[in-house]
Write an enzyme that holds these catalytic residues in place. Structure first.
Site, PDB file in Angstrom:
ATOM      1  N   THR A 155      14.588  42.678  49.059  1.00  0.00           N
ATOM      2  CA  THR A 155      13.481  43.196  48.576  1.00  0.00           C
ATOM      3  C   THR A 155      13.362  42.606  46.803  1.00  0.00           C
ATOM      4  O   THR A 155      12.295  42.500  46.463  1.00  0.00           O
ATOM      5  CB  THR A 155      13.469  44.675  48.231  1.00  0.00           C
ATOM      6  OG1 THR A 155      13.774  45.177  49.576  1.00  0.00           O
ATOM      7  CG2 THR A 155      12.439  45.305  48.070  1.00  0.00           C
ATOM      8  N   TYR A 189       6.705  51.651  57.169  1.00  0.00           N
ATOM      9  CA  TYR A 189       5.327  51.951  57.492  1.00  0.00           C
ATOM     10  C   TYR A 189       5.059  52.698  58.999  1.00  0.00           C
ATOM     11  O   TYR A 189       4.433  53.689  58.852  1.00  0.00           O
ATOM     12  CB  TYR A 189       4.362  50.574  57.213  1.00  0.00           C
ATOM     13  CG  TYR A 189       2.840  51.089  57.093  1.00  0.00           C
ATOM     14  CD1 TYR A 189       2.425  51.747  56.152  1.00  0.00           C
ATOM     15  CD2 TYR A 189       1.973  50.674  58.206  1.00  0.00           C
ATOM     16  CE1 TYR A 189       0.954  51.968  56.031  1.00  0.00           C
ATOM     17  CE2 TYR A 189       0.825  50.907  58.379  1.00  0.00           C
ATOM     18  CZ  TYR A 189       0.187  51.578  57.124  1.00  0.00           C
ATOM     19  OH  TYR A 189      -1.175  51.959  57.109  1.00  0.00           O
ATOM     20  N   TYR A 222      20.148  47.985  56.817  1.00  0.00           N
ATOM     21  CA  TYR A 222      19.791  48.534  55.399  1.00  0.00           C
ATOM     22  C   TYR A 222      18.796  49.731  55.727  1.00  0.00           C
ATOM     23  O   TYR A 222      17.661  49.837  56.001  1.00  0.00           O
ATOM     24  CB  TYR A 222      19.159  47.608  54.695  1.00  0.00           C
ATOM     25  CG  TYR A 222      18.582  47.562  53.355  1.00  0.00           C
ATOM     26  CD1 TYR A 222      18.909  48.743  52.482  1.00  0.00           C
ATOM     27  CD2 TYR A 222      17.514  46.912  52.843  1.00  0.00           C
ATOM     28  CE1 TYR A 222      18.714  48.887  51.229  1.00  0.00           C
ATOM     29  CE2 TYR A 222      17.123  47.025  51.512  1.00  0.00           C
ATOM     30  CZ  TYR A 222      17.599  47.953  50.746  1.00  0.00           C
ATOM     31  OH  TYR A 222      17.293  48.197  49.359  1.00  0.00           O
ATOM     32  N   ARG A 274      11.697  53.189  50.311  1.00  0.00           N
ATOM     33  CA  ARG A 274      10.661  51.887  50.457  1.00  0.00           C
ATOM     34  C   ARG A 274      10.068  52.102  51.964  1.00  0.00           C
ATOM     35  O   ARG A 274       8.961  51.707  52.325  1.00  0.00           O
ATOM     36  CB  ARG A 274      11.581  51.023  50.343  1.00  0.00           C
ATOM     37  CG  ARG A 274      11.712  50.610  48.946  1.00  0.00           C
ATOM     38  CD  ARG A 274      12.375  49.155  48.780  1.00  0.00           C
ATOM     39  NE  ARG A 274      12.649  48.773  47.419  1.00  0.00           N
ATOM     40  CZ  ARG A 274      11.711  48.313  46.581  1.00  0.00           C
ATOM     41  NH1 ARG A 274      10.269  47.987  47.094  1.00  0.00           N
ATOM     42  NH2 ARG A 274      12.021  48.015  45.154  1.00  0.00           N
ATOM     43  N   LYS A 315      23.809  48.967  54.498  1.00  0.00           N
ATOM     44  CA  LYS A 315      23.720  49.135  52.799  1.00  0.00           C
ATOM     45  C   LYS A 315      22.904  50.261  52.821  1.00  0.00           C
ATOM     46  O   LYS A 315      21.706  50.370  53.189  1.00  0.00           O
ATOM     47  CB  LYS A 315      22.855  47.987  52.449  1.00  0.00           C
ATOM     48  CG  LYS A 315      22.285  47.983  50.820  1.00  0.00           C
ATOM     49  CD  LYS A 315      21.318  47.076  50.410  1.00  0.00           C
ATOM     50  CE  LYS A 315      20.971  47.337  49.111  1.00  0.00           C
ATOM     51  NZ  LYS A 315      20.042  46.247  48.594  1.00  0.00           N
ATOM     52  N   ILE A 325      25.717  46.392  47.369  1.00  0.00           N
ATOM     53  CA  ILE A 325      24.617  45.131  47.378  1.00  0.00           C
ATOM     54  C   ILE A 325      23.777  45.656  45.863  1.00  0.00           C
ATOM     55  O   ILE A 325      23.109  46.902  46.096  1.00  0.00           O
ATOM     56  CB  ILE A 325      24.060  44.862  48.412  1.00  0.00           C
ATOM     57  CG1 ILE A 325      25.051  44.361  49.464  1.00  0.00           C
ATOM     58  CG2 ILE A 325      22.700  44.090  48.132  1.00  0.00           C
ATOM     59  CD1 ILE A 325      24.172  44.203  50.856  1.00  0.00           C
TER      60      ILE A 325
END
Length: 290
Positions: free
Chosen positions: A46, A109, A134, A139, A163, A205
């Site tokens: 990202t 989404y 992840y 987000r 992550k 990360i």
């Protein structure tokens, strides 16, 4: 166990003023991290503004980082999305020979439920590639619960890490407490890095890590060595800058830091814009204090 341990950094994509990719600055950024103790590099996450890069640009960025890195550090490649079959196809069709693993963000989404998230990752497991899950609910709009992560980790040995960037640190601790031997967790939140590493995590990360690789990697190594007080000295020194770089979203803040250090130029592609002048001044003041 994976050899992805310590500080991985989610590299930004530097741009010129005309918003073309600045490969010279990308070289500088990779070299700066290799020279200052970063343990592995994450490509097209990202933070790289990957959503705004064309397919050709993505290929050029990947090829460039592979070439500059020249086998010195392990590499991780971001391949994720909210169309499960398309993500599977991309993982299968990408030459991953230079990469240790794929970092795959949970579907955003669409907001699948826990069973949908499990089925999505089950399909990706079928590629046979090493995959880092992840989880970043801020987000994606949906949290991968600890029970779902553990279910995937126990059933599919090619899931090697998560992550984890849930806002609830208890979720990190539940995964660390109950995970199978081959699986580990890295913090996806820079400020949680130290407590999570001390609790048995494999590091982070990081975003701030590419701006302060020496400090951040030293802190994580001290945590691995059980030198808690010394590690917290570095943690406390970096808390302010870490919070500031995310104050208006990522990667506007870290690009300000890297531009101030003379490594890249401070340009972002829409819909993202550079940090406001007020925030940039705060970041520069915090950098001076460090």
């Amino acid at each position: 166990m994976s050899n992805l341990k310590g500080v991985g950094v989610a590299l930004v994509t530097p741009f010129h003023e005309d918003l073309s990719v600045d490969f010279d600055s990308l070289t500088k950024l990779v070299e700066y991290n290799i020279e200052n103790g970063t343990n592995y590099l994450v490509v097209l996450g990202t933070t790289a503004e990957a959503a705004t890069l064309s397919t050709d640009e993505k290929e050029q960025v990947v090829d460039h980082i592979i070439k500059v890195n020249n086998g010195r550090l392990p590499l991780v490649l971001g391949i994720g999305g909210n169309n499960t079959m398309e993500v599977k196809k991309q993982i299968e069709e990408t030459d991953l020979s230079a990469f240790e693993a794929v970092l795959s963000v949970s579907p955003y989404y669409n907001k699948p439920n826990q069973e949908g998230l499990y089925q999505h990752y089950k399909v990706l497991a079928g590629t046979g590639k090493k995959i880092i899950i992840y989880n970043v609910p801020s987000r994606t709009g949906q949290n991968i619960e600890a029970s779902t992560t553990l279910r995937l980790a126990k059933e599919f040995p090619n899931f090697i890490l998560i992550k984890e960037a849930a806002p609830n640190i208890l979720q990190y601790f539940d995964i660390l407490r109950l995970k199978p031997e081959h699986f580990n967790l890295v913090s996806g939140d820079d400020e949680f890095t130290l407590p999570v590493t001390l609790a048995g995590g494999a590091g982070v990360i990081s975003v701030i890590g590419q701006g302060y690789p020496k400090e951040f990697s030293t802190m994580v190594q001290l945590a691995f060595d059980g030198k808690v007080k010394e590690a917290y000295v570095i943690h406390n020194k970096l808390v302010k800058i870490t919070r500031l770089i995310f104050a208006e979203g990522n990667p506007g803040g870290i690009k300000t830091v890297l531009a101030e250090k003379g490594i890249i130029k401070n340009y972002l592609r829409l819909p993202l814009i550079p940090a406001s002048s007020g925030l940039q001044e705060q970041i520069k003041a915090a950098m001076k204090a460090i």
